[in-house]
Design an enzyme around this catalytic site. Structure first.
Site, PDB file in Angstrom:
ATOM      1  N   TYR A 156       0.838  -1.206   0.000  1.00 52.04           N
ATOM      2  CA  TYR A 156       0.000   0.000   0.000  1.00 52.04           C
ATOM      3  C   TYR A 156       0.875   1.261   0.000  1.00 52.04           C
ATOM      4  O   TYR A 156       0.649   2.191  -0.783  1.00 52.04           O
ATOM      5  CB  TYR A 156      -0.929  -0.029   1.215  1.00 52.04           C
ATOM      6  N   LYS A 160       0.987   3.993  -2.998  1.00 56.52           N
ATOM      7  CA  LYS A 160       0.656   5.399  -2.739  1.00 56.52           C
ATOM      8  C   LYS A 160       1.869   6.309  -3.001  1.00 56.52           C
ATOM      9  O   LYS A 160       1.718   7.462  -3.406  1.00 56.52           O
ATOM     10  CB  LYS A 160       0.156   5.577  -1.309  1.00 56.52           C
TER      11      LYS A 160
HETATM   12  N1  LIG Z   1      -9.588   6.654   5.436  1.00 56.31           N
HETATM   13  C1  LIG Z   1      -8.320   6.937   5.658  1.00 56.31           C
HETATM   14  O1  LIG Z   1      -7.870   7.038   6.812  1.00 56.31           O
HETATM   15  C2  LIG Z   1      -7.374   7.184   4.496  1.00 56.31           C
HETATM   16  C3  LIG Z   1      -6.101   7.688   4.774  1.00 56.31           C
HETATM   17  C4  LIG Z   1      -5.227   7.940   3.718  1.00 56.31           C
HETATM   18  C5  LIG Z   1      -5.626   7.690   2.416  1.00 56.31           C
HETATM   19  N2  LIG Z   1      -6.867   7.174   2.181  1.00 56.31           N
HETATM   20  C6  LIG Z   1      -7.243   6.954   0.767  1.00 56.31           C
HETATM   21  O2  LIG Z   1      -8.435   7.644   0.504  1.00 56.31           O
HETATM   22  C7  LIG Z   1      -9.140   7.007  -0.561  1.00 56.31           C
HETATM   23  C8  LIG Z   1     -10.577   6.750  -0.137  1.00 56.31           C
HETATM   24  O3  LIG Z   1     -10.558   5.783   0.908  1.00 56.31           O
HETATM   25  P1  LIG Z   1     -11.719   5.616   1.990  1.00 56.31           P
HETATM   26  O4  LIG Z   1     -11.058   5.686   3.306  1.00 56.31           O
HETATM   27  O5  LIG Z   1     -12.867   6.507   1.698  1.00 56.31           O
HETATM   28  O6  LIG Z   1     -12.070   4.058   1.728  1.00 56.31           O
HETATM   29  P2  LIG Z   1     -13.413   3.320   1.293  1.00 56.31           P
HETATM   30  O7  LIG Z   1     -13.049   1.887   1.270  1.00 56.31           O
HETATM   31  O8  LIG Z   1     -14.544   3.746   2.146  1.00 56.31           O
HETATM   32  O9  LIG Z   1     -13.676   3.851  -0.188  1.00 56.31           O
HETATM   33  C9  LIG Z   1     -12.990   3.362  -1.303  1.00 56.31           C
HETATM   34  C10 LIG Z   1     -13.963   3.312  -2.466  1.00 56.31           C
HETATM   35  O10 LIG Z   1     -13.273   2.828  -3.640  1.00 56.31           O
HETATM   36  C11 LIG Z   1     -14.077   1.850  -4.276  1.00 56.31           C
HETATM   37  N3  LIG Z   1     -13.251   0.902  -5.023  1.00 56.31           N
HETATM   38  C12 LIG Z   1     -12.401  -0.027  -4.503  1.00 56.31           C
HETATM   39  N4  LIG Z   1     -11.853  -0.741  -5.490  1.00 56.31           N
HETATM   40  C13 LIG Z   1     -12.333  -0.258  -6.656  1.00 56.31           C
HETATM   41  C14 LIG Z   1     -12.144  -0.612  -8.023  1.00 56.31           C
HETATM   42  N5  LIG Z   1     -11.329  -1.617  -8.385  1.00 56.31           N
HETATM   43  N6  LIG Z   1     -12.810   0.086  -8.969  1.00 56.31           N
HETATM   44  C15 LIG Z   1     -13.638   1.088  -8.618  1.00 56.31           C
HETATM   45  N7  LIG Z   1     -13.867   1.456  -7.334  1.00 56.31           N
HETATM   46  C16 LIG Z   1     -13.226   0.785  -6.374  1.00 56.31           C
HETATM   47  C17 LIG Z   1     -14.825   1.181  -3.134  1.00 56.31           C
HETATM   48  O11 LIG Z   1     -15.987   0.474  -3.592  1.00 56.31           O
HETATM   49  C18 LIG Z   1     -15.134   2.355  -2.227  1.00 56.31           C
HETATM   50  O12 LIG Z   1     -16.356   2.978  -2.576  1.00 56.31           O
HETATM   51  C19 LIG Z   1      -8.336   5.736  -0.870  1.00 56.31           C
HETATM   52  O13 LIG Z   1      -7.471   5.966  -1.959  1.00 56.31           O
HETATM   53  C20 LIG Z   1      -7.534   5.515   0.399  1.00 56.31           C
HETATM   54  O14 LIG Z   1      -6.379   4.755   0.171  1.00 56.31           O
HETATM   55  C21 LIG Z   1      -7.744   6.923   3.177  1.00 56.31           C
END
Ligand SMILES: NC(=O)c1ccc[n+]([C@@H]2O[C@H](COP(=O)([O-])OP(=O)(O)OC[C@H]3O[C@@H](n4cnc5c(N)ncnc54)[C@H](O)[C@@H]3O)[C@@H](O)[C@H]2O)c1
Length: 249
Positions: A156, A160
């Site tokens: 991951y 990223k």
């Molecule tokens: N939540 C955190 O603490 C955090 C921190 C740093 C970065 N992020 C990043 O933020 C972004 C959003 O994450 P989140 O926390 O809202 O997670 P989440 O799992 O709630 O949302 C991710 C979304 O992406 C969709 N998805 C996954 N695989 C897919 C694919 N192959 N094709 C199309 N859609 C797909 C999922 O269905 C989901 O709706 C991500 O890139 C995550 O890595 C999150």
């Protein structure tokens, strides 16, 4: 209404941070296409966008398949007349040590987070270059900068970090077309999580950060809206931290 008249595509827009981004861009005046692998969630968010008076599209696609990405982008361009803003938000994470990591684990995590970002950028760029206008914002992670440490592992963090390098290289490549390419590195952002261990790990990490709390998806969305707007016309290749001070560089 600083995004009035603009059209946006938000990947992974069906829930979590992506949903907040889609709603914020719509709130700022944009028409928004919500792409997600889970159709029902994309439909629900599209409905929320229409309820505030913007045009919305729900698109079901798997970002790891370039044919599906190309078809999704073509559909949005046809319906909206072009894509001004692309937000590469979809991502997946996994907590596993490198010695236990399978080939499939590596491929899944790198493919969604990094390959999907490449596929989406490649698909929207010809239209943006033709119209000499574009805003691309990708969601990286604090994991890329500090080497994981909250939840998610080396694959991951590598994916990223790949998004950061890709962002900077693409920013150089397309700046001459008035297309900006930036990324956001969120820290610990509160989203609904079923896994108890993951929820605890996030709470503990947030307690250690200077602001002593998790971020809200809306706080990431605000940064995206800024970078997508004409308040940020001279900002490109930037990686913006939204992490409550968890990591500073
Ligand atoms: N939540 C955190 O603490 C955090 C921190 C740093 C970065 N992020 C990043 O933020 C972004 C959003 O994450 P989140 O926390 O809202 O997670 P989440 O799992 O709630 O949302 C991710 C979304 O992406 C969709 N998805 C996954 N695989 C897919 C694919 N192959 N094709 C199309 N859609 C797909 C999922 O269905 C989901 O709706 C991500 O890139 C995550 O890595 C999150």
């Amino acid at each position: 209404m600083r995004l009035a008249g603009k059209s946006a595509l938000v990947t992974g827009g069906g829930r979590g941070i992506g949903r907040a981004i889609a709603l914020r861009l719509a709130g700022d005046g944009a028409d928004v296409a919500v792409l997600d692998i889970i159709g029902e969630n994309a439909e629900n968010v599209a409905g929320e966008i229409e309820a505030i008076g913007r045009r919305a599209l729900a698109i079901v696609a798997d970002l790891t398949c370039s044919a599906q990405v190309n078809a999704a982008v073509a559909k949005v361009e046809q319906e909206f007349g072009g894509i001004d803003i692309l937000v590469n938000n979809a991502g997946v994470t996994q907590n596993v040590s490198v010695v236990d990591m399978t080939d499939e684990d590596w491929e899944r995590i790198v493919n969604v987070n990094l390959r999907g970002t490449f596929y989406c950028c490649r698909a929207v760029l010809p239209g943006m270059m033709r119209r000499t206008y574009g805003r691309i914002v990708s969601i990286s992670s604090v994991s890329a900068k500090q080497g994981s440490g909250v939840w998610g592992a080396a694959h991951y963090a590598a994916a990223k970090a790949g998004v950061i390098g890709f962002t900077k290289a693409l920013a150089r490549e397309v700046a001459q077309y008035n297309i900006t390419v930036n990324a956001i590195a969120p820290g610990v952002i509160q989203i609904p999580i079923a896994d108890e261990r993951r929820r605890k790990a996030k709470e503990e990490a947030a307690a250690r950060c200077p602001m002593r709390r998790q971020g809200r998806p809306e706080e990431v969305a605000a940064a995206v809206a800024f970078l997508a707007s004409d308040d940020a016309t001279y900002i490109t290749g930037e990686i913006m931290d939204v992490n409550g001070g968890l990591y500073m560089d």
